[in-house]
Design a protein around this motif. Structure first.
Motif, PDB file in Angstrom:
ATOM      1  N   MET A  43     -13.479  -0.641   4.734  1.00  0.00           N
ATOM      2  CA  MET A  43     -12.438  -0.244   3.781  1.00  0.00           C
ATOM      3  C   MET A  43     -11.655  -1.464   3.304  1.00  0.00           C
ATOM      4  O   MET A  43     -11.377  -1.630   2.115  1.00  0.00           O
ATOM      5  CB  MET A  43     -11.470   0.747   4.433  1.00  0.00           C
ATOM      6  CG  MET A  43     -12.016   2.135   4.639  1.00  0.00           C
ATOM      7  SD  MET A  43     -10.790   3.161   5.494  1.00  0.00           S
ATOM      8  CE  MET A  43     -11.696   4.699   5.641  1.00  0.00           C
TER       9      MET A  43
ATOM     10  N   GLN B 147     -13.991  -3.676   0.906  1.00  0.00           N
ATOM     11  CA  GLN B 147     -14.353  -3.101  -0.392  1.00  0.00           C
ATOM     12  C   GLN B 147     -13.145  -2.797  -1.266  1.00  0.00           C
ATOM     13  O   GLN B 147     -13.196  -2.935  -2.486  1.00  0.00           O
ATOM     14  CB  GLN B 147     -15.187  -1.840  -0.189  1.00  0.00           C
ATOM     15  CG  GLN B 147     -16.565  -2.118   0.388  1.00  0.00           C
ATOM     16  CD  GLN B 147     -17.487  -0.923   0.268  1.00  0.00           C
ATOM     17  OE1 GLN B 147     -17.166   0.072  -0.370  1.00  0.00           O
ATOM     18  NE2 GLN B 147     -18.655  -1.012   0.903  1.00  0.00           N
ATOM     19  N   LEU B 148     -12.046  -2.341  -0.644  1.00  0.00           N
ATOM     20  CA  LEU B 148     -10.850  -2.001  -1.429  1.00  0.00           C
ATOM     21  C   LEU B 148      -9.831  -3.138  -1.475  1.00  0.00           C
ATOM     22  O   LEU B 148      -8.765  -2.987  -2.057  1.00  0.00           O
ATOM     23  CB  LEU B 148     -10.185  -0.744  -0.855  1.00  0.00           C
ATOM     24  CG  LEU B 148     -11.024   0.536  -0.851  1.00  0.00           C
ATOM     25  CD1 LEU B 148     -10.221   1.692  -0.280  1.00  0.00           C
ATOM     26  CD2 LEU B 148     -11.514   0.869  -2.248  1.00  0.00           C
TER      27      LEU B 148
ATOM     28  N   SER C  47     -11.321   7.842  -3.376  1.00  0.00           N
ATOM     29  CA  SER C  47     -10.250   6.940  -3.806  1.00  0.00           C
ATOM     30  C   SER C  47     -10.767   5.508  -3.983  1.00  0.00           C
ATOM     31  O   SER C  47     -11.721   5.084  -3.340  1.00  0.00           O
ATOM     32  CB  SER C  47      -9.111   6.953  -2.790  1.00  0.00           C
ATOM     33  OG  SER C  47      -9.555   6.488  -1.537  1.00  0.00           O
ATOM     34  N   SER C  48     -10.093   4.789  -4.881  1.00  0.00           N
ATOM     35  CA  SER C  48     -10.471   3.401  -5.154  1.00  0.00           C
ATOM     36  C   SER C  48      -9.296   2.448  -4.963  1.00  0.00           C
ATOM     37  O   SER C  48      -9.365   1.289  -5.349  1.00  0.00           O
ATOM     38  CB  SER C  48     -10.986   3.277  -6.599  1.00  0.00           C
ATOM     39  OG  SER C  48     -10.006   3.737  -7.525  1.00  0.00           O
ATOM     40  N   SER C  49      -8.224   2.938  -4.365  1.00  0.00           N
ATOM     41  CA  SER C  49      -7.055   2.088  -4.112  1.00  0.00           C
ATOM     42  C   SER C  49      -6.454   2.428  -2.758  1.00  0.00           C
ATOM     43  O   SER C  49      -6.625   3.539  -2.245  1.00  0.00           O
ATOM     44  CB  SER C  49      -6.005   2.275  -5.205  1.00  0.00           C
ATOM     45  OG  SER C  49      -5.438   3.576  -5.139  1.00  0.00           O
ATOM     46  N   ALA C  50      -5.718   1.452  -2.219  1.00  0.00           N
ATOM     47  CA  ALA C  50      -5.089   1.654  -0.920  1.00  0.00           C
ATOM     48  C   ALA C  50      -4.047   2.772  -0.971  1.00  0.00           C
ATOM     49  O   ALA C  50      -3.955   3.593  -0.050  1.00  0.00           O
ATOM     50  CB  ALA C  50      -4.444   0.359  -0.450  1.00  0.00           C
TER      51      ALA C  50
ATOM     52  N   SER D  76     -16.687   5.735   2.678  1.00  0.00           N
ATOM     53  CA  SER D  76     -16.220   7.005   2.110  1.00  0.00           C
ATOM     54  C   SER D  76     -16.844   8.211   2.801  1.00  0.00           C
ATOM     55  O   SER D  76     -16.261   9.304   2.816  1.00  0.00           O
ATOM     56  CB  SER D  76     -16.513   7.056   0.613  1.00  0.00           C
ATOM     57  OG  SER D  76     -17.900   6.961   0.369  1.00  0.00           O
TER      58      SER D  76
END
Length: 463
Positions: A38, A41-42, A97-100, A167
């Motif tokens: 996580m 990648q993010l 989700s694509s953001s913290a 994910s």
């Protein structure tokens, strides 16, 4: 005990109740192995990674009393289905989700779902199944699901992350939680009509939820922020003020969120102390042993997860032992034996650590403490429901579970401080001092378990 208002299949109901505990336990551990990926990648920093874990704990611990009140007032089946639906939705949002920020918010929503589920599930067991062997058997199956979820989380998290990416550890929960939300309408007893004239005590709900959340935040983040840091002291101060206001509101409310008269029950007071001490002794073992397996042995996260398979099997066996003992002995005796085995096993691990060239040197102590863990888990939840009126089972379950969450955060904070107490600032990388700190922490955990023996013996024998 109140009878259900419509026919329902008790065995299928127990399947759904056990699934709830499996999902709650699974979600607490499945995320650990995926944290590294996580972060990569993010592009999440270490502080945000910590909050991916802490957001779940804080929301869960802070909203348990609210969940218990909602179960008692609005209906246990309704709260079960709502909690499962929220769990499914939050897991889906988190997995996509694509953001913290989105991921942390999704984890907090999962914690709220767990806070709605846990009191509803436990109060359903305490009202559906008759006190005695039938309820003990239901609680044993429910406990086995919890033990299985904790172990399966580390294993499944490693396999899914390696095969499908981070994910997948969130998305895998979606179909199971959604199915439980739907089947709850068929397999759980119908809720009685809401009682007229009873309020939800909004002021009490807001103050205890915010105060409890800030208290758990302070305990979880204290080691990271520093105990004398303004953020830690500020959170603690506001938490104490809000909880004090909550007490004043409840004393003056005509329909309070929490009946303080419940605290007159010695069994509930003992259960709250036991759940707190349980997490401060048994509950911290996953943290310290996982660190030792990876830092001391150089194992991968998947290997560390596999190392917990045997302890989980022994814990499950301890649950069956407790069920059989409860047919002949009181919960007081089972708890004393379980906590005593925990103290002995954890101390044996501490003794073996300096000489533990292999996993096998730790195994005798790990087996004994895992046996005690299984025995204690079932018996302490039996005690939590004893003597509590059916209409207040949800709040009582929430009180005991809140003490459990505080115990996990507080126990870990105290033991981490104990582990770091003898280390010099210029020798942070010393493996000798790190190992001695781990030994000190394990002796501290054994002392918490020994206190649990005293609390168990403080319980009055049944008449």
């Amino acid at each position: 005990m109140s009878a259900p208002t419509s026919p329902f299949p008790p065995r299928l109901a127990l399947t759904l109740l056990a699934m709830a505990q499996l999902i709650i336990a699974l979600d607490a551990t499945i995320i650990f192995v995926a944290l590294h990926e996580m972060g990569v990648q993010l592009r999440i920093n270490a502080q945000q990674l910590q909050w991916i874990v802490s957001a779940y704990t804080v929301a869960f611990g802070g909203c348990l009393l609210l969940g218990g009140r909602a179960a008692d007032l609005l209906g246990r089946r309704r709260m079960y289905r709502l909690g499962m639906a929220l769990f499914a939705l939050a897991s889906l949002v988190g997995g996509l989700s694509s953001s913290a920020g989105t991921l942390i918010a999704a984890r907090a929503a999962q914690g709220i779902g767990a806070a709605l589920l846990f009191p509803a599930t436990l109060s359903l067991i305490n009202t559906i199944y008759a006190e005695g062997a039938t309820r003990n058997r239901a609680l044993a199956i429910w406990s086995m699901a919890s033990a299985g979820g904790l172990a399966l989380g580390t294993l499944l998290g490693g396999v899914l992350t390696q095969a499908f990416g981070w994910s997948s550890v969130l998305l895998v929960i979606v179909p199971f939680a959604a199915a439980c939300a739907v089947l709850g309408g068929c397999w759980l007893p119908r809720d009685a009509a809401p009682q007229r004239g009873r309020s939800f005590d909004l002021a009490g709900c807001l103050t205890v939820t915010l105060g409890g959340s800030l208290l758990v935040t302070s305990l979880v983040q204290g080691p990271e922020w520093g105990w004398s840091a303004p953020a830690t002291l500020g959170c603690l101060l506001v938490a104490v003020v809000l909880l004090g206001v909550f007490v004043l509101i409840e004393q003056r409310s005509r329909d309070p969120l929490m009946q303080f008269s419940l605290l007159r029950l010695r069994s509930l007071r003992a259960a709250m102390l036991l759940t707190l001490l349980f997490m401060s002794s048994f509950g911290v073992q996953y943290y310290f042993l996982a660190l030792y397996f990876q830092d001391g042995y150089g194992w991968s996260p998947l290997q560390a997860g596999l190392a917990f398979l045997l302890p989980t099997l022994v814990c499950t066996y301890g649950i069956t032992v407790a069920e059989k003992m409860l047919a002949r002995r009181s919960p007081r005796q089972v708890l004393a034996w379980g906590m005593g085995a925990g103290a002995l096993g954890i101390a044996a691990v501490a003794l073996a650590l300096p000489h533990g060239a292999s996993y096998w040197a730790l195994l005798p102590g790990v087996v004994v403490l895992s046996l005690g863990q299984g025995m204690t888990w079932t018996a302490m939840w039996i005690v939590a429901g004893q003597g509590v009126p059916a209409a207040q089972q949800g709040v009582a379950s929430g009180m005991a579970a809140t003490a459990q969450q505080i115990g996990g955060a507080l126990g870990l904070a105290v033991l981490v401080m104990l582990a770091n107490a003898g280390r010099h600032a210029d020798a942070s990388g010393s493996s000798v001092e790190a190992l001695q700190g781990l030994v000190n922490a394990q002796y501290g955990a054994a002392a918490f378990a020994l206190l649990g023996v005293g609390v168990a013996l403080w319980l009055r024998p049944p008449r």
